[in-house]
Design a protein around this motif. Structure first.
Motif, mmCIF file in Angstrom:
data_model
loop_
_atom_site.group_PDB
_atom_site.id
_atom_site.type_symbol
_atom_site.label_atom_id
_atom_site.label_comp_id
_atom_site.label_asym_id
_atom_site.label_seq_id
_atom_site.Cartn_x
_atom_site.Cartn_y
_atom_site.Cartn_z
ATOM 1 N N TRP A 11 59.466 12.866 -10.710
ATOM 2 C CA TRP A 11 59.997 11.784 -11.527
ATOM 3 C C TRP A 11 59.293 10.464 -11.202
ATOM 4 C CZ3 TRP A 11 62.815 7.410 -9.992
ATOM 5 C CH2 TRP A 11 63.365 6.671 -11.033
ATOM 6 N N GLU A 26 63.709 2.711 -16.573
ATOM 7 C CA GLU A 26 63.029 3.801 -15.865
ATOM 8 C C GLU A 26 61.837 3.323 -15.048
ATOM 9 O OE1 GLU A 26 62.035 7.059 -18.476
ATOM 10 O OE2 GLU A 26 63.878 6.736 -19.612
ATOM 11 N N ARG A 30 61.355 3.339 -10.984
ATOM 12 C CA ARG A 30 60.270 4.117 -10.366
ATOM 13 C C ARG A 30 59.382 3.229 -9.507
ATOM 14 N NH1 ARG A 30 59.869 6.881 -15.731
ATOM 15 N NH2 ARG A 30 60.584 8.995 -15.350
#
Length: 103
Positions: A11, A26, A30
């Motif tokens: 991921w 997202e 990250r």
């Protein structure tokens, strides 16, 4: 677990869709975890997101050029998304500078 760790690492290395919400939620998440674990990998993550965002910008530009004039609201929507992606590219450049990844 080993499986959970592997999925997390997969991921982390994935790019977010070139959309404002995906970048905000997202990508930034990250980037945070990647930077904590390996700052050099964070630079690669930014570069990958820049490339994906530029590709999305190109696709939307082509789509906009193909729209007939009577589709004014589709044009307006695409113009908004194009401006968002251009702004995101500027923000990604800012990410580079703030994290010390200037070319």
């Amino acid at each position: 677990t080993p499986l959970g760790r592997r999925r997390f690492e997969e991921w982390l290395s994935a790019s977010a869709e070139p959309r404002a919400r995906a970048i905000r939620v997202e990508f930034l998440t990250r980037l945070y975890f990647t930077y904590l674990a390996n700052p050099r990998a964070a630079r690669s993550l930014i570069e990958s997101q820049v490339a994906d965002t530029q590709a999305g910008l190109s696709r939307l530009t082509e789509t906009l050029a193909e729209l007939p004039p009577e589709q004014a609201f589709n044009q307006l929507g695409l113009n908004l998304r194009l401006r968002q992606l251009k702004s995101i590219l500027e923000w990604l450049a800012e990410c580079r500078a703030i994290l010390g990844f200037e070319p």
